[in-house]
Motif scaffolding. Structure first.
Motif, PDB file in Angstrom:
ATOM      1  N   ARG A 102       0.854  -1.189   0.000  1.00 10.92           N
ATOM      2  CA  ARG A 102       0.000   0.000   0.000  1.00 10.92           C
ATOM      3  C   ARG A 102       0.885   1.232   0.000  1.00 10.92           C
ATOM      4  N   LYS A 103       0.679   2.087  -0.993  1.00 16.20           N
ATOM      5  CA  LYS A 103       1.568   3.223  -1.240  1.00 16.20           C
ATOM      6  C   LYS A 103       1.998   4.028  -0.015  1.00 16.20           C
ATOM      7  N   PRO A 104       1.106   4.482   0.832  1.00 15.96           N
ATOM      8  CA  PRO A 104       1.624   5.323   1.924  1.00 15.96           C
ATOM      9  C   PRO A 104       2.501   4.571   2.919  1.00 15.96           C
ATOM     10  N   TYR A 105       2.508   3.248   2.871  1.00 16.39           N
ATOM     11  CA  TYR A 105       3.245   2.458   3.865  1.00 16.39           C
ATOM     12  C   TYR A 105       4.605   1.966   3.374  1.00 16.39           C
ATOM     13  N   VAL A 106       4.967   2.270   2.137  1.00 18.99           N
ATOM     14  CA  VAL A 106       6.227   1.755   1.588  1.00 18.99           C
ATOM     15  C   VAL A 106       7.417   2.209   2.421  1.00 18.99           C
ATOM     16  N   LEU A 107       7.552   3.511   2.617  1.00 24.81           N
ATOM     17  CA  LEU A 107       8.680   4.040   3.387  1.00 24.81           C
ATOM     18  C   LEU A 107       8.647   3.549   4.827  1.00 24.81           C
ATOM     19  N   ALA A 108       7.479   3.590   5.439  1.00 25.96           N
ATOM     20  CA  ALA A 108       7.342   3.142   6.835  1.00 25.96           C
ATOM     21  C   ALA A 108       7.771   1.684   6.981  1.00 25.96           C
ATOM     22  N   SER A 109       7.407   0.845   6.012  1.00 29.15           N
ATOM     23  CA  SER A 109       7.765  -0.580   6.071  1.00 29.15           C
ATOM     24  C   SER A 109       9.262  -0.789   5.937  1.00 29.15           C
ATOM     25  N   LEU A 110       9.877  -0.064   5.024  1.00 27.39           N
ATOM     26  CA  LEU A 110      11.330  -0.179   4.844  1.00 27.39           C
ATOM     27  C   LEU A 110      12.085   0.283   6.082  1.00 27.39           C
ATOM     28  N   VAL A 111      11.636   1.373   6.657  1.00 29.08           N
ATOM     29  CA  VAL A 111      12.297   1.905   7.851  1.00 29.08           C
ATOM     30  C   VAL A 111      12.090   0.967   9.031  1.00 29.08           C
ATOM     31  N   ARG A 112      10.881   0.418   9.155  1.00 29.94           N
ATOM     32  CA  ARG A 112      10.602  -0.529  10.237  1.00 29.94           C
ATOM     33  C   ARG A 112      11.524  -1.734  10.131  1.00 29.94           C
ATOM     34  N   MET A 113      11.663  -2.272   8.914  1.00 29.97           N
ATOM     35  CA  MET A 113      12.538  -3.426   8.715  1.00 29.97           C
ATOM     36  C   MET A 113      13.984  -3.063   9.041  1.00 29.97           C
ATOM     37  N   SER A 114      14.413  -1.851   8.704  1.00 30.85           N
ATOM     38  CA  SER A 114      15.787  -1.451   9.003  1.00 30.85           C
ATOM     39  C   SER A 114      16.014  -1.333  10.512  1.00 30.85           C
ATOM     40  N   GLY A 115      15.009  -0.883  11.264  1.00 30.30           N
ATOM     41  CA  GLY A 115      15.127  -0.833  12.721  1.00 30.30           C
ATOM     42  C   GLY A 115      15.294  -2.224  13.306  1.00 30.30           C
ATOM     43  N   PHE A 116      14.533  -3.179  12.761  1.00 29.19           N
ATOM     44  CA  PHE A 116      14.618  -4.571  13.205  1.00 29.19           C
ATOM     45  C   PHE A 116      16.014  -5.134  12.908  1.00 29.19           C
ATOM     46  N   ILE A 117      16.472  -4.943  11.673  1.00 27.83           N
ATOM     47  CA  ILE A 117      17.782  -5.463  11.252  1.00 27.83           C
ATOM     48  C   ILE A 117      18.908  -4.827  12.059  1.00 27.83           C
ATOM     49  N   CYS A 118      18.790  -3.553  12.354  1.00 32.48           N
ATOM     50  CA  CYS A 118      19.802  -2.854  13.153  1.00 32.48           C
ATOM     51  C   CYS A 118      19.960  -3.522  14.522  1.00 32.48           C
ATOM     52  N   GLU A 119      18.845  -3.796  15.179  1.00 31.16           N
ATOM     53  CA  GLU A 119      18.893  -4.448  16.498  1.00 31.16           C
ATOM     54  C   GLU A 119      19.408  -5.884  16.376  1.00 31.16           C
ATOM     55  N   LEU A 120      19.008  -6.561  15.308  1.00 29.70           N
ATOM     56  CA  LEU A 120      19.457  -7.936  15.073  1.00 29.70           C
ATOM     57  C   LEU A 120      20.971  -7.984  14.914  1.00 29.70           C
ATOM     58  N   CYS A 121      21.518  -7.057  14.152  1.00 30.82           N
ATOM     59  CA  CYS A 121      22.971  -7.012  13.933  1.00 30.82           C
ATOM     60  C   CYS A 121      23.732  -6.709  15.221  1.00 30.82           C
ATOM     61  N   LYS A 122      23.121  -5.925  16.092  1.00 29.65           N
ATOM     62  CA  LYS A 122      23.753  -5.596  17.371  1.00 29.65           C
ATOM     63  C   LYS A 122      23.612  -6.729  18.383  1.00 29.65           C
ATOM     64  N   ARG A 123      22.759  -7.713  18.052  1.00 27.06           N
ATOM     65  CA  ARG A 123      22.491  -8.839  18.960  1.00 27.06           C
ATOM     66  C   ARG A 123      22.003  -8.346  20.320  1.00 27.06           C
ATOM     67  N   LYS A 124      21.106  -7.380  20.266  1.00 25.00           N
ATOM     68  CA  LYS A 124      20.565  -6.795  21.499  1.00 25.00           C
ATOM     69  C   LYS A 124      19.824  -7.847  22.310  1.00 25.00           C
ATOM     70  N   LYS A 125      19.872  -7.688  23.618  1.00 28.64           N
ATOM     71  CA  LYS A 125      19.175  -8.595  24.530  1.00 28.64           C
ATOM     72  C   LYS A 125      17.663  -8.358  24.410  1.00 28.64           C
TER      73      LYS A 125
END
Length: 156
Positions: A102-125
């Motif tokens: 859905r068009k208005p959610y494209v950027l939000a979805s990409l940014v959300r996924m990047s937040g998840f990946i960022c924490e995953l890479c840091k191996r946060k507790k």
């Protein structure tokens, strides 16, 4: 229900609990990236309580939302939240891809996924118990299977 929620997901603003349930789950726990409503509903199901939304109920939630906080800042926070409570990577990918259609959610979805990946890479507790993560991931796996109509093989 909100656009992307299912009937097992009840947003924070309209969550109601029986007193015994709220006490059994330990109430809302403070989480730095948000999500106490999500943790509460999953914990309730984990402890055997029924959780159900009423999609026909109209509710006006007067809260500062993503539009005010900003798509990038809020999306990144949501991705960090998803990781912090133990969400499964595959589930996050599918969720973000489905929302990005859905068009208005494209950027939000990409940014959300990047937040998840960022924490995953840091191996946060994780901010929840291993039991919680295991239960959440089992639910998410079942939802993924239902999307692709994958049937469980019977055990011999």
């Amino acid at each position: 229900c909100r656009k992307f929620n299912n009937v097992m997901s009840v947003p924070h603003a309209v969550q109601l609990f029986r007193r015994e349930c709220f006490e059994a789950i330990g109430g809302y726990i403070p989480l730095p990236y948000g999500g106490p409503d999500w943790v509460a509903e999953v914990t309730a199901r984990m402890k055997g309580w029924e959780v159900h939304a009423f999609p026909d109920l109209i509710v006006y939630h007067h809260k500062v939302g993503t539009a005010v906080r900003g798509v990038i800042k809020d999306g990144f926070r949501q991705g960090r939240m998803d990781y912090s409570v133990g969400s499964r990577l595959l589930f996050e990918i599918i969720k973000c891809l489905r929302r990005a259609k859905r068009k208005p959610y494209v950027l939000a979805s990409l940014v959300r996924m990047s937040g998840f990946i960022c924490e995953l890479c840091k191996r946060k507790k994780r901010l929840v118990s291993r039991e919680f993560v295991k239960f959440l991931r089992k639910e998410q796996t079942e939802r993924i299977k239902s999307l692709f109509h994958i049937k469980q093989k019977p055990m011999n």
